[in-house]
Design an enzyme around this catalytic site. Structure first.
Site, short mmCIF file in Angstrom:
data_model
loop_
_atom_site.label_atom_id
_atom_site.label_comp_id
_atom_site.label_asym_id
_atom_site.label_seq_id
_atom_site.Cartn_x
_atom_site.Cartn_y
_atom_site.Cartn_z
CB SER A 124 -0.85 -0.02 1.27
OG SER A 124 -1.41 1.23 1.51
CE1 TYR A 148 -3.77 -2.47 5.59
CE2 TYR A 148 -3.34 -0.18 4.97
CZ TYR A 148 -3.63 -1.49 4.62
OH TYR A 148 -3.78 -1.82 3.29
CE LYS A 152 -1.46 -4.36 3.49
NZ LYS A 152 -1.81 -5.67 2.90
P1 NAD Z 1 -11.08 -7.04 1.25
O1 NAD Z 1 -11.34 -7.01 2.72
O2 NAD Z 1 -12.24 -6.83 0.35
O3 NAD Z 1 -10.38 -8.41 0.85
C1 NAD Z 1 -9.52 -9.11 1.72
C2 NAD Z 1 -10.03 -10.54 1.78
O4 NAD Z 1 -9.17 -11.30 2.64
C3 NAD Z 1 -11.44 -10.64 2.38
O5 NAD Z 1 -12.24 -11.40 1.48
C4 NAD Z 1 -11.25 -11.36 3.71
O6 NAD Z 1 -12.35 -12.19 4.01
C5 NAD Z 1 -9.97 -12.14 3.46
N1 NAD Z 1 -9.16 -12.44 4.64
C6 NAD Z 1 -8.78 -11.60 5.63
N2 NAD Z 1 -7.97 -12.23 6.51
C7 NAD Z 1 -7.84 -13.50 6.04
C8 NAD Z 1 -7.12 -14.64 6.50
N3 NAD Z 1 -6.41 -14.60 7.61
N4 NAD Z 1 -7.20 -15.79 5.78
C9 NAD Z 1 -7.96 -15.85 4.65
N5 NAD Z 1 -8.66 -14.80 4.16
C10 NAD Z 1 -8.59 -13.64 4.86
O7 NAD Z 1 -9.93 -5.99 0.97
P2 NAD Z 1 -9.36 -5.47 -0.43
O8 NAD Z 1 -9.73 -4.04 -0.55
O9 NAD Z 1 -9.72 -6.41 -1.50
O10 NAD Z 1 -7.82 -5.53 -0.12
C11 NAD Z 1 -7.00 -6.62 -0.52
C12 NAD Z 1 -5.58 -6.35 -0.07
O11 NAD Z 1 -5.13 -5.13 -0.65
C13 NAD Z 1 -5.41 -6.21 1.44
O12 NAD Z 1 -4.20 -6.83 1.81
C14 NAD Z 1 -5.31 -4.71 1.64
O13 NAD Z 1 -4.54 -4.37 2.77
C15 NAD Z 1 -4.59 -4.29 0.35
N6 NAD Z 1 -4.85 -2.88 0.00
C16 NAD Z 1 -6.15 -2.46 -0.15
C17 NAD Z 1 -6.40 -1.12 -0.45
C18 NAD Z 1 -7.81 -0.61 -0.59
O14 NAD Z 1 -8.01 0.61 -0.51
N7 NAD Z 1 -8.81 -1.46 -0.81
C19 NAD Z 1 -5.32 -0.23 -0.61
C20 NAD Z 1 -4.01 -0.71 -0.45
C21 NAD Z 1 -3.80 -2.04 -0.15
#
Ligand code: NAD
Ligand code: UDP
Length: 332
Positions: A124, A148, A152
């Protein structure tokens, strides 16, 4: 290739499953469903004409992950699974370290044991912290300012050590900026549970009548209109960035960190006005105090992604807004 997507039923995972499926890859989704629903699997199938394999489980279950790597003959992993709410990470840091850091270590143990050594990690822009200069390029100092962001950063460092220790690892840390929007079909998108933390889903919920007005957090930042500026990127552009990163990793051992952003910043008011323009609706809003911990402005240098991956974002802010609205109108 056979690709494992941890967190594959989540927002970015589901869109990436579509992009990978449409590029001829076989995808297997692993998710503990803590922040997503299995309904998305049928929708991915509707879009790509093929149902991805799904395993319900936790990424920290090393034995399960080893087994599914074997059963599905996995060649590479895209690791999305994790927790992502900054405020929650301040209140519950142990949960964040357990899920995001311990989860990655368990995954690495499973991959190492099964000799699968290609990994894309969802990092991120929060790893950079307070901007020393803008746009952030990948050489900008990394000083995450909340738990958070630190999860990362720790994971990026762990992955760096792993790649240093064994030249057969191929690791790309993709530093996402602000993913928004939905697949063009409106079949999959982002459905936050409870009150949305993020701007775009909040605007969409005001537009659909679930909330009365948008609170604009601060109009006294040193930005052109005083509201916060971010680099919003269409989630399908982001998803396609993963397909490009997988191609890049093929044959290139080592570790890299690459920004996935557009290089263009928009203010809160600009996003709101784009939503109104793209969808022909009015968004009532009120100026509220600044949100604690928010930075005034940041956006990406997108040059490295273009140079290394041959990828750049194509979709406009209006397309981000229109696809979000289409998704909300499907009634999800
Ligand atoms: P999201 O919450 O929609 O997807 C994450 C998924 O991981 C969910 O379906 C959740 O059920 C699953 N999950 C969580 N912990 C778990 C575990 N221990 N075992 C198995 N499954 C697990 O989030 P997203 O927006 O799709 O984000 C995906 C990744 O991208 C994350 O790592 C997040 O930190 C990173 N990210 C997201 C953003 C954003 O703004 N959406 C920005 C930068 C980075
Ligand atoms: N924002 C806002 N009202 C909201 C949600 C967000 O004014 O209800 C602002 C926020 O202060 C920031 C921008 O919108 O300037 C993007 O916020 P978001 O939470 O989507 O992303 P992040 O701050 O994590 O980059």
């Amino acid at each position: 290739m056979n690709i494992l997507l941890t967190g594959g039923t989540g927002y970015i995972g589901s869109h990436t499953a579509v992009a990978l499926g449409q590029s001829g890859h076989e995808v297997t989704l692993l998710d503990n469903l803590s922040n997503s629903d299995t309904a998305v699997i049928d929708r991915i199938a509707q879009i790509i004409g093929k149902r991805p394999s799904f395993v319900h489980g936790d990424v920290r279950d090393t034995a399960l992950v080893r087994e599914l790597i074997k059963v599905h003959s996995i060649d590479a992993v895209v690791h999305f699974a994790g927790l992502k709410a900054v405020g929650e990470s301040v209140a519950h840091p142990v949960d964040y370290y357990a899920n995001n850091v311990q989860g990655t270590v368990s995954l690495l143990q499973a991959m190492q044991a099964e000799s699968v050594k290609s990994l894309i990690f969802s990092s991120s822009a929060t790893v950079y912290g307070v901007p020393q200069y803008l746009p952030y390029d990948e050489d900008h100092p990394t000083r995450a300012i909340n738990p958070y962001g630190r999860t990362k950063l720790h994971v990026e460092e762990i992955l760096h050590d792993v790649a240093q220790s064994d030249a057969s690892w191929r690791v790309a840390c993709l530093r996402y900026f602000n993913p928004v929007g939905a697949h063009e079909s409106g079949l999959i998108g982002e459905s936050p549970r409870g009150i949305p933390n993020n701007l775009m889903p909040f605007i969409a919920q005001v537009a659909i009548g679930m909330r009365s007005e948008l609170q604009v957090f601060g109009d006294d930042y040193p930005t052109p209109d005083g509201t916060g500026v971010r680099d919003y990127i269409h989630v399908m552009d982001l998803a396609e960035g993963h397909v490009a990163a997988l191609d890049y990793l093929n044959g290139r051992p080592g570790w890299s960190a690459i920004n996935l952003g557009t290089g263009q910043g928009y203010s809160v008011l600009e996003v709101m006005q784009a939503f109104e323009r793209a969808n022909g609706c009015a968004i009532p809003y009120a100026i509220a105090p600044r949100r604690s911990g928010d930075l005034a402005a940041y956006y990406a240098s997108a040059e490295q992604a273009h140079k290394l991956l041959g990828w750049s974002a194509k979709r406009s802010l209006d397309e981000m807004c229109a696809s979000t609205w289409r998704y909300y109108q499907t009634g999800v």
